[in-house]
Design a protein around this motif. Structure first.
Motif, PDB file in Angstrom:
ATOM      1  N   PHE A 149       0.849  -1.190   0.000  1.00  0.00           N
ATOM      2  CA  PHE A 149       0.000   0.000   0.000  1.00  0.00           C
ATOM      3  C   PHE A 149       0.888   1.244   0.000  1.00  0.00           C
ATOM      4  CE2 PHE A 149      -2.371  -3.372   1.938  1.00  0.00           C
ATOM      5  CZ  PHE A 149      -3.714  -3.154   1.649  1.00  0.00           C
ATOM      6  N   GLN A 150       0.541   2.214  -0.817  1.00  0.00           N
ATOM      7  CA  GLN A 150       1.168   3.513  -0.731  1.00  0.00           C
ATOM      8  C   GLN A 150       0.499   4.307   0.395  1.00  0.00           C
ATOM      9  OE1 GLN A 150       3.924   4.438  -2.478  1.00  0.00           O
ATOM     10  NE2 GLN A 150       3.822   2.297  -3.199  1.00  0.00           N
ATOM     11  N   PRO A 151       1.204   5.309   0.961  1.00  0.00           N
ATOM     12  CA  PRO A 151       0.601   6.091   2.043  1.00  0.00           C
ATOM     13  C   PRO A 151      -0.770   6.638   1.641  1.00  0.00           C
ATOM     14  CG  PRO A 151       2.920   6.629   1.842  1.00  0.00           C
ATOM     15  CD  PRO A 151       2.589   5.737   0.678  1.00  0.00           C
ATOM     16  N   GLY A 152      -1.745   6.420   2.499  1.00  0.00           N
ATOM     17  CA  GLY A 152      -3.102   6.901   2.241  1.00  0.00           C
ATOM     18  C   GLY A 152      -4.002   5.890   1.558  1.00  0.00           C
ATOM     19  N   GLU A 153      -3.443   4.809   1.008  1.00  0.00           N
ATOM     20  CA  GLU A 153      -4.274   3.797   0.361  1.00  0.00           C
ATOM     21  C   GLU A 153      -4.926   2.889   1.398  1.00  0.00           C
ATOM     22  OE1 GLU A 153      -2.006   3.378  -3.953  1.00  0.00           O
ATOM     23  OE2 GLU A 153      -1.740   1.804  -2.450  1.00  0.00           O
TER      24      GLU A 153
ATOM     25  N   TYR B 124      -8.090  -2.369   6.414  1.00  0.00           N
ATOM     26  CA  TYR B 124      -6.779  -1.772   6.659  1.00  0.00           C
ATOM     27  C   TYR B 124      -6.618  -0.488   5.857  1.00  0.00           C
ATOM     28  CZ  TYR B 124      -1.724  -1.081   6.828  1.00  0.00           C
ATOM     29  OH  TYR B 124      -0.474  -0.540   7.015  1.00  0.00           O
ATOM     30  N   ALA B 125      -5.968   0.511   6.479  1.00  0.00           N
ATOM     31  CA  ALA B 125      -5.575   1.743   5.808  1.00  0.00           C
ATOM     32  C   ALA B 125      -4.121   2.031   6.144  1.00  0.00           C
ATOM     33  CB  ALA B 125      -6.453   2.910   6.252  1.00  0.00           C
ATOM     34  N   ALA B 126      -3.316   2.347   5.120  1.00  0.00           N
ATOM     35  CA  ALA B 126      -1.903   2.672   5.311  1.00  0.00           C
ATOM     36  C   ALA B 126      -1.766   4.153   5.643  1.00  0.00           C
ATOM     37  CB  ALA B 126      -1.108   2.341   4.051  1.00  0.00           C
ATOM     38  N   LEU B 127      -1.085   4.454   6.752  1.00  0.00           N
ATOM     39  CA  LEU B 127      -0.859   5.830   7.174  1.00  0.00           C
ATOM     40  C   LEU B 127       0.638   6.098   7.221  1.00  0.00           C
ATOM     41  CD1 LEU B 127      -3.472   5.992  10.071  1.00  0.00           C
ATOM     42  CD2 LEU B 127      -3.790   6.606   7.670  1.00  0.00           C
ATOM     43  N   GLY B 128       1.002   7.301   7.506  1.00  0.00           N
ATOM     44  CA  GLY B 128       2.421   7.641   7.586  1.00  0.00           C
ATOM     45  C   GLY B 128       2.954   8.130   6.249  1.00  0.00           C
ATOM     46  N   LYS B 129       4.275   8.281   6.179  1.00  0.00           N
ATOM     47  CA  LYS B 129       4.919   8.864   5.004  1.00  0.00           C
ATOM     48  C   LYS B 129       5.618   7.833   4.130  1.00  0.00           C
ATOM     49  CE  LYS B 129       5.751  13.256   7.408  1.00  0.00           C
ATOM     50  NZ  LYS B 129       6.777  14.246   7.831  1.00  0.00           N
ATOM     51  N   THR B 130       5.610   6.577   4.534  1.00  0.00           N
ATOM     52  CA  THR B 130       6.311   5.541   3.776  1.00  0.00           C
ATOM     53  C   THR B 130       5.332   4.446   3.370  1.00  0.00           C
ATOM     54  OG1 THR B 130       6.894   4.331   5.801  1.00  0.00           O
ATOM     55  CG2 THR B 130       8.477   5.977   4.985  1.00  0.00           C
ATOM     56  N   PRO B 131       5.652   3.691   2.310  1.00  0.00           N
ATOM     57  CA  PRO B 131       4.773   2.596   1.890  1.00  0.00           C
ATOM     58  C   PRO B 131       4.630   1.548   2.985  1.00  0.00           C
ATOM     59  CG  PRO B 131       6.348   3.143   0.157  1.00  0.00           C
ATOM     60  CD  PRO B 131       6.787   3.879   1.388  1.00  0.00           C
ATOM     61  N   SER B 132       3.560   0.808   2.887  1.00  0.00           N
ATOM     62  CA  SER B 132       3.251  -0.247   3.845  1.00  0.00           C
ATOM     63  C   SER B 132       3.228  -1.585   3.117  1.00  0.00           C
ATOM     64  CB  SER B 132       1.892   0.043   4.501  1.00  0.00           C
ATOM     65  OG  SER B 132       1.560  -0.945   5.438  1.00  0.00           O
ATOM     66  N   ARG B 133       3.832  -2.603   3.733  1.00  0.00           N
ATOM     67  CA  ARG B 133       3.840  -3.944   3.136  1.00  0.00           C
ATOM     68  C   ARG B 133       3.556  -4.956   4.231  1.00  0.00           C
ATOM     69  NH1 ARG B 133       8.471  -6.768  -0.636  1.00  0.00           N
ATOM     70  NH2 ARG B 133       7.204  -5.738  -2.231  1.00  0.00           N
ATOM     71  N   TYR B 134       2.653  -5.896   3.937  1.00  0.00           N
ATOM     72  CA  TYR B 134       2.486  -6.989   4.885  1.00  0.00           C
ATOM     73  C   TYR B 134       2.380  -8.337   4.189  1.00  0.00           C
ATOM     74  CZ  TYR B 134      -2.705  -6.263   4.421  1.00  0.00           C
ATOM     75  OH  TYR B 134      -3.998  -6.112   3.989  1.00  0.00           O
ATOM     76  N   LEU B 135       2.714  -9.347   4.968  1.00  0.00           N
ATOM     77  CA  LEU B 135       2.675 -10.735   4.551  1.00  0.00           C
ATOM     78  C   LEU B 135       1.434 -11.367   5.157  1.00  0.00           C
ATOM     79  CD1 LEU B 135       5.624 -13.232   4.602  1.00  0.00           C
ATOM     80  CD2 LEU B 135       3.614 -13.738   5.971  1.00  0.00           C
ATOM     81  N   LEU B 136       0.679 -12.128   4.352  1.00  0.00           N
ATOM     82  CA  LEU B 136      -0.623 -12.623   4.790  1.00  0.00           C
ATOM     83  C   LEU B 136      -0.788 -14.098   4.457  1.00  0.00           C
ATOM     84  CD1 LEU B 136      -3.426 -11.432   5.882  1.00  0.00           C
ATOM     85  CD2 LEU B 136      -4.152 -11.611   3.496  1.00  0.00           C
ATOM     86  N   TYR B 137      -1.088 -14.894   5.481  1.00  0.00           N
ATOM     87  CA  TYR B 137      -1.471 -16.296   5.284  1.00  0.00           C
ATOM     88  C   TYR B 137      -2.966 -16.372   5.004  1.00  0.00           C
ATOM     89  CZ  TYR B 137      -3.188 -20.900   6.728  1.00  0.00           C
ATOM     90  OH  TYR B 137      -3.837 -22.102   6.785  1.00  0.00           O
TER      91      TYR B 137
END
Length: 256
Positions: free
Chosen positions: A183-187, A235-248
């Motif tokens: 996710f990019q910030p804000g997505e 989920y919503a991505a916040l902050g100034k950097t991209p967000s990445r997560y791993l999901l089972y």
């Protein structure tokens, strides 16, 4: 001494082990299973890949003035396990390795997920016998998969803006998959998901807000989430950097 971090899931016939340090990647190929673009690797020569997973902004050192405080939460249909709550101990049959179990059937999950801290002379053990919850299909057999995150194709996500990669084949032999979601910030997720699948999630980079049931949790790199079937999630991505997560995610089997 440099340590590695790996995430293991026990669910199908094959043990999935994701190693998150650049120095280990040479042992499995040119790039690790959860590798990042060369530009990011160049910037991380002094820090291991996904270093924030074990060194989050709100680390235990920052909590010394807040005795007894933790962001960890356990409910009947979800759990948030944060780094200050991790309890590491030797993993049975592993050599020179400490592990922290984060998701297990004891909390209601039908799979196990744990972190393993490994060093250069560490060695993993074999999966325990008779614990794999694999739902077999006649004439279908899973195989060991080794690859790189960044070589996996981006998949279409109709109605959504995040980037999705799947690290295992989507074919019938596999009764679960591991997704990498960016996710990019804000997505944010457009769909407010409610489904029969269970999830185990590890936030690898960034920060944001996760809704689980009627609760809203600030989350950041290093946080682990368990989601039971049919718990509302978003989920919503916040902050100034991209967000990445791993999901089972359990897939390809009739829930009946």
């Amino acid at each position: 001494m440099q340590h590695s971090l790996s995430i293991s899931f026990h669910a199908p016939r094959t043990l999935l082990l994701l190693v998150l340090l650049p120095w280990v990647r040479g042992a499995v190929g040119q790039e690790g299973f959860c590798s990042v673009p060369p530009s990011v690797v160049a910037e991380s020569t002094t820090k291991p890949l996904y270093w924030k997973v074990t060194n989050p902004t709100l680390s235990p050192a920052n909590l010394q003035d807040l005795p007894g405080f933790t962001r960890s939460v356990y409910r009947w249909d979800h759990a948030l396990i944060t780094p200050e709550s991790h309890v590491f101990s030797p993993l049975p049959d592993w050599v020179n390795t400490l592990g922290a179990y984060l998701i297990t059937p004891a909390m209601g999950a039908h799979f196990s997920m744990y972190l393993a801290k490994m060093q250069e002379n560490s060695r993993s053990g074999l999966p325990p016998k008779d614990v794999e919850r694999y739902i077999s299909l006649e004439n279908h057999y899973p195989e060991q998969i080794i690859g790189s995150t960044e070589t996996q194709p981006l998949l279409e996500t109709p109605g959504e803006v995040f980037e999705l990669r799947k690290l295992l084949p989507t074919s019938a032999p596999y009764d679960f998959n591991i997704h990498i979601m960016d996710f990019q910030p804000g997505e944010y997720l457009n769909v407010k998901e409610v489904h029969y699948n269970q999830h185990g999630l590890l936030l690898l980079e960034g920060q944001g807000i996760y809704r689980l049931g009627d609760s809203w949790y600030p989350v950041q790199a290093g946080d682990v989430i368990w989601m039971a079937p049919f718990v509302p999630q978003w989920y919503a991505a916040l902050g100034k950097t991209p967000s990445r997560y791993l999901l089972y995610k359990d897939v390809n089997r009739n829930p009946l």
